[in-house]
Design an enzyme around this catalytic site. Sequence first.
Site, PDB file in Angstrom:
ATOM      1  CG  ASP A   1      -2.021  -0.979   1.196  1.00  0.00           C
ATOM      2  OD1 ASP A   1      -1.993  -1.853   0.309  1.00  0.00           O
ATOM      3  OD2 ASP A   1      -2.912  -0.897   2.053  1.00  0.00           O
ATOM      4  CG  ASP A   2       0.158   3.953   2.293  1.00  0.00           C
ATOM      5  OD1 ASP A   2      -0.997   3.600   1.970  1.00  0.00           O
ATOM      6  OD2 ASP A   2       0.473   4.268   3.448  1.00  0.00           O
TER       7      ASP A   2
ATOM      8  CE1 TYR B   1      -4.811   5.943   8.119  1.00  0.00           C
ATOM      9  CE2 TYR B   1      -6.694   6.819   6.910  1.00  0.00           C
ATOM     10  CZ  TYR B   1      -5.408   6.967   7.396  1.00  0.00           C
ATOM     11  OH  TYR B   1      -4.734   8.128   7.167  1.00  0.00           O
TER      12      TYR B   1
ATOM     13  CG  HIS C   1       1.994   0.239   4.450  1.00  0.00           C
ATOM     14  ND1 HIS C   1       1.590  -0.624   5.450  1.00  0.00           N
ATOM     15  CD2 HIS C   1       0.930   1.027   4.173  1.00  0.00           C
ATOM     16  CE1 HIS C   1       0.331  -0.354   5.771  1.00  0.00           C
ATOM     17  NE2 HIS C   1      -0.098   0.649   5.015  1.00  0.00           N
TER      18      HIS C   1
ATOM     19  CG  HIS D   1      -4.035   7.144   2.728  1.00  0.00           C
ATOM     20  ND1 HIS D   1      -4.118   7.012   4.093  1.00  0.00           N
ATOM     21  CD2 HIS D   1      -3.578   5.945   2.285  1.00  0.00           C
ATOM     22  CE1 HIS D   1      -3.711   5.800   4.455  1.00  0.00           C
ATOM     23  NE2 HIS D   1      -3.382   5.129   3.372  1.00  0.00           N
TER      24      HIS D   1
ATOM     25  CG  HIS E   1      -4.341   2.735  -0.725  1.00  0.00           C
ATOM     26  ND1 HIS E   1      -5.198   1.964   0.023  1.00  0.00           N
ATOM     27  CD2 HIS E   1      -3.421   3.220   0.166  1.00  0.00           C
ATOM     28  CE1 HIS E   1      -4.817   1.986   1.282  1.00  0.00           C
ATOM     29  NE2 HIS E   1      -3.760   2.754   1.416  1.00  0.00           N
TER      30      HIS E   1
END
Length: 376
Positions: free
Chosen positions: A152-153, A244, A308, A206, A202
């Site tokens: 992720d991210d 989250y 991540h 965020h 994603h």
Amino acid sequence: MLSLLVFSLLVAPAVQAVDSVSPYHHYVNAELPARTWYQPDSHPVHTLFRRAGANDGVTYASVGSPEWSKGFPADPVSMQNMPQAWLDALHKAVSAGKIPDVPVTITPPGSNPTYPDGYDPMNHDVCSSTYQCRIPGDIWDGPDGYLSLSFDDGPLPPSPTLYKFLKEKGQHATHFYIGTNILQYPDCFEMAWENQDDIAVHTWTHPYMTTKTNEEVLAELGWTMQLIHNSTGGRVPKYWRPPYGDSDMRVRAIAKEVLGLTTVIWNQDTNDWSLSDPVPITSLDKIATQMHTWLTGSKKPGLIILEHELSNQSVQAFMDAWDLVVSNGWKTTSVAQMEGASAYQNSWNASGPVMQAKVGDLSVHPPPSQTAESTT
Ligand SMILES: [Zn+2]
């Protein structure tokens, strides 16, 4: 990321599930039908994202060029320039009763997203994934025996180290990308794309998605899909992961009914996002211990570990665990391809043909037949 600390500390452990049985028992020999999308012809996503190609007369700007980034919103996501067709599709879905009327949450300081009085996050009508309520059709578990890879991210400066490692090991992962990060780090995006990894959503900025209105949810997902679409030769993402892990019946319905996206959560969490924080809540040693427990443990269900590409440390935590993955005989695949199905709504993967979003178009070649085994 600080708010995630709060989230992680306050979320109750897995309590109960609406659907405790993994729905992924048939992940071999799945095949896209020729000349149609993953979605039925009647799904609105067909008309919202049009592929590039000679028949459409559309060409996409080079990734990273000024033309490529032109028109996309800055952070925070903009409601002003959202295409009317997206809004029309949303409002049509609402009118048809496809989007549950669940109220938006608020996030009091130091607390998880909270619903108004009278709304139970574990009730089937709300079913908040923050509170570990599982909505049938959402993905939490991998197929038995599989470690499904996702990060992720990104894309971010630590990403290339991860991409080199994956390539060296002959692995493909799903990258749940943040739209504004793609705009900021196009070279990192290009590296993952050239590795033929799978690109997924994603969100644009965020946020906790249950705090957002229907239109804001649409914008967060839609802009990210549009940028990935424009940057991958017209592919339409098929999967998204809520930041989250915060989704519910309303948010996932907008993703699914308007945009055709399947929601992916996880079944183990390293908390690796905190490794680069001033006061991390975990450490490389602690993650190594967790990884050992998970990777030497039961393979039923398969693992989807939240990881991540956020910092050099979080990338290191994954690389440190790789020998255990191999020595314990885990089959590996990207999250997007773990069902043995396509990674995109209109294409098998990064190398397969992109299907026309036009019903009856005969120019599309059928995709190759693949199995989950062959994607490792
Ligand atoms: Zn995230």
